[in-house]
Scaffold this active site. Sequence first.
Site, short mmCIF file in Angstrom:
data_model
loop_
_atom_site.label_atom_id
_atom_site.label_comp_id
_atom_site.label_asym_id
_atom_site.label_seq_id
_atom_site.Cartn_x
_atom_site.Cartn_y
_atom_site.Cartn_z
N PRO A 9 1.04 -1.56 0.35
CA PRO A 9 -0.20 -0.01 -0.13
C PRO A 9 1.40 1.45 0.00
O PRO A 9 1.25 1.79 0.87
CB PRO A 9 -0.73 0.22 1.16
CG PRO A 9 -0.27 -1.35 2.25
CD PRO A 9 0.66 -2.12 1.69
N GLY A 13 -1.03 1.56 -4.08
CA GLY A 13 -1.76 0.19 -3.10
C GLY A 13 -2.43 1.32 -2.40
O GLY A 13 -3.82 0.71 -1.74
N ASN A 98 3.78 -0.86 -13.54
CA ASN A 98 3.52 -0.05 -15.01
C ASN A 98 4.53 -0.67 -16.25
O ASN A 98 4.77 -2.23 -14.83
CB ASN A 98 4.67 1.48 -14.61
CG ASN A 98 4.05 2.68 -15.07
OD1 ASN A 98 2.77 2.93 -15.04
ND2 ASN A 98 4.26 3.88 -13.89
N LYS A 175 0.60 3.60 -22.83
CA LYS A 175 0.90 4.43 -21.75
C LYS A 175 2.98 4.60 -21.23
O LYS A 175 3.37 5.32 -20.76
CB LYS A 175 0.68 2.88 -19.98
CG LYS A 175 1.32 3.42 -19.16
CD LYS A 175 0.02 4.67 -18.42
CE LYS A 175 1.07 5.08 -17.14
NZ LYS A 175 0.20 4.45 -15.80
N ASN A 179 5.33 6.62 -20.18
CA ASN A 179 6.80 6.92 -19.31
C ASN A 179 7.83 7.58 -19.88
O ASN A 179 9.31 7.50 -18.47
CB ASN A 179 6.11 5.31 -18.50
CG ASN A 179 5.28 5.60 -17.45
OD1 ASN A 179 5.12 4.19 -17.03
ND2 ASN A 179 4.74 6.76 -17.27
N1 NDP Z 1 3.11 6.27 -8.53
C1 NDP Z 1 2.69 6.13 -9.15
O1 NDP Z 1 2.34 8.09 -9.27
C2 NDP Z 1 2.14 5.70 -10.52
C3 NDP Z 1 3.17 4.04 -9.97
N2 NDP Z 1 2.67 3.38 -11.16
C4 NDP Z 1 3.31 2.08 -10.71
O2 NDP Z 1 3.03 1.36 -9.49
C5 NDP Z 1 4.05 0.37 -9.15
C6 NDP Z 1 3.78 0.77 -7.43
O3 NDP Z 1 4.33 2.44 -7.41
P1 NDP Z 1 3.94 3.27 -6.32
O4 NDP Z 1 2.87 2.83 -5.66
O5 NDP Z 1 4.27 4.42 -6.81
O6 NDP Z 1 5.43 2.36 -5.44
P2 NDP Z 1 5.70 2.72 -3.77
O7 NDP Z 1 7.09 2.82 -3.85
O8 NDP Z 1 5.53 4.29 -3.04
O9 NDP Z 1 4.40 1.74 -2.97
C7 NDP Z 1 5.21 0.44 -3.02
C8 NDP Z 1 4.77 -0.26 -2.08
O10 NDP Z 1 5.52 -1.75 -1.76
C9 NDP Z 1 5.87 -2.22 -0.59
N3 NDP Z 1 6.57 -3.35 -0.52
C10 NDP Z 1 7.56 -3.57 -1.13
N4 NDP Z 1 7.62 -5.12 -0.98
C11 NDP Z 1 6.76 -5.72 -0.63
C12 NDP Z 1 6.41 -6.71 0.03
N5 NDP Z 1 7.28 -7.70 -0.31
N6 NDP Z 1 5.44 -7.21 0.82
C13 NDP Z 1 4.59 -5.83 1.35
N7 NDP Z 1 5.06 -4.62 0.63
C14 NDP Z 1 5.86 -4.58 0.00
C15 NDP Z 1 6.75 -0.97 -0.59
O11 NDP Z 1 6.50 -0.88 0.96
P3 NDP Z 1 7.48 0.01 1.48
O12 NDP Z 1 6.35 0.51 2.63
O13 NDP Z 1 8.07 -0.45 2.75
O14 NDP Z 1 8.13 1.24 1.19
C16 NDP Z 1 5.73 0.53 -0.76
O15 NDP Z 1 4.83 0.75 -0.05
C17 NDP Z 1 4.96 1.15 -9.65
O16 NDP Z 1 5.15 -0.64 -10.85
C18 NDP Z 1 4.93 2.34 -9.96
O17 NDP Z 1 4.96 2.67 -11.71
C19 NDP Z 1 2.46 3.45 -12.35
C20 NDP Z 1 1.25 5.04 -12.25
C21 NDP Z 1 1.45 6.60 -11.82
C1 KPL Z 2 2.93 9.41 -15.40
C2 KPL Z 2 2.52 8.54 -14.46
C3 KPL Z 2 2.20 9.65 -13.00
C4 KPL Z 2 1.43 8.49 -14.67
O1 KPL Z 2 0.54 7.97 -13.88
C5 KPL Z 2 2.70 7.05 -14.08
O2 KPL Z 2 3.26 6.19 -14.19
C6 KPL Z 2 4.30 7.59 -12.87
O3 KPL Z 2 4.31 8.12 -12.50
O4 KPL Z 2 4.89 6.28 -12.60
#
Ligand code: NDP
Ligand code: KPL
Length: 297
Positions: A9, A13, A98, A175, A179
Amino acid sequence: MTSIAIVGPGAIGGTVAAWLAQNPDFDVSVCVRTPIADLVVETPEGTIRATPKVLTDPSEASPVDWVLVATKTYSTDSTRPWIEALCAQGTRVAIIQNGVEHVRLFEHIVPAERLVPVMINLPATRHAPGRIEQSRHGVIAVPAGQNGEDFAALFAHTEIEAAAHADFVSQLWIKLCGNCAAIVPALTLRAMGPVWSPDFEAIVRGLNEECAAVGRAEGAEIPQSVVDDFVERSRTMPEGAIAGSLHADRLAGNPMEIDARNGVIVRLGEKHGIPTPMNHMLVTLLGASGSPWVKRD
Ligand SMILES: NC(=O)C1=CN([C@@H]2O[C@H](COP(=O)(O)OP(=O)(O)OC[C@H]3O[C@@H](n4cnc5c(N)ncnc54)[C@H](OP(=O)(O)O)[C@@H]3O)[C@@H](O)[C@H]2O)C=CC1
Ligand SMILES: CC(C)(CO)C(=O)C(=O)O
C-alpha cells in the site's frame, strides 16, 4: 462480502485500497512491509480515509477473493509469500504496475488463468507511510474477458474509471510511451521544459519513437499523435515539476524501475530487430547513477 488484499500500500496501492475501502461491501486488508496505522489520501474529490486490516506477516493472512499487487516491479519475488498465503482455488491476482511485462514477471507465481495485468494511469505520491496525494483523476485498463470485467467492476463506486479493453496491449504500450521519456529528468534532475532545445527534443522524440516502434511490433496500435502529444507534454513540463514515480525515486535515492520502463524497450527491440539507441544509452547512463534495477527485473 468481497474480500480484497492489497500487497504494497504505497502511492498506488494505498490510493486503490482507500478507494475500495469506501465500499461497505468490501472487506479490505493491506499487506505491508512498513507498518501503517491507517490511510489518508488527498484526492481530486477531497480527502478520503480508511482503516483497512493491516497484515505485517504472511502468516497472518488467509485466502481472499482478490489479491492486488502494487509493489514496484523489482519487488516481484518478495511478494511471493503473501500471494501464496492469500490465494485459494478461486482467488484472482491483479498486478497493478507500470511496464508491459506483468504476466512475464508473475507467471511463475500465479497461474495464467487467475492473473490480471492492470494498466493504471493515476499520479500519486506517498509523503509518509499511509499518507498519499492523488493529484489527478485515475484511469485503469484491464484485458477483456471475465477476470478483467470483474476487476473493473470493483471500482464502480470509486472515482477511478476502470474498463476492460479488447486491445489491452495498446493500452499498455501507449502508457509506456508516456512513461519512457521520464528517464530524461531522472538523469538531469530537472524539468524538461526549461532546458528544451532542438537537440533535447531529438532525444525525447527518439525515446518515444523507439517505444512506439517496438510496441507496434508487439501488436499495439499506437497512432503518431500519441508520440507527438507526449513530446509536447515534455516540452511544456514546468520548472520544478516531477515527471512521475521514476523521477521521484531518483530524487529520493530509491531503486528505480529502469528495466521495466526503458530496458524492456531495448530487450524487445532486440527481439524484433528494431534499433533503440536512445533508450539503450539512457538506460546505461541512469544505471551508472547507482540504481541496481537496470538489469532485467
Ligand atoms: N506513483 C505513481 O504515480 C504511479 C506508479 N505506477 C506504478 O505502480 C507501481 C507501484 O508504484 P508506487 O505505488 O509509486 O510505489 P511505492 O514505492 O510508493 O509503493 C510500493 C509499496 O510496495 C511495498 N512493498 C514492497 N515490497 C513489498 C513486500 N514484499 N510486501 C509488502 N509490501 C511491499 C513498499 O513498502 P514500503 O512501504 O516499505 O516502501 C511500498 O509500500 C509501480 O510499478 C509504478 O511504476 C503507475 C502509475 C502511477
Ligand atoms: C506518469 C504517471 C504518474 C502516470 O500515471 C506514472 O505512471 C508514474 O509516475 O509512474
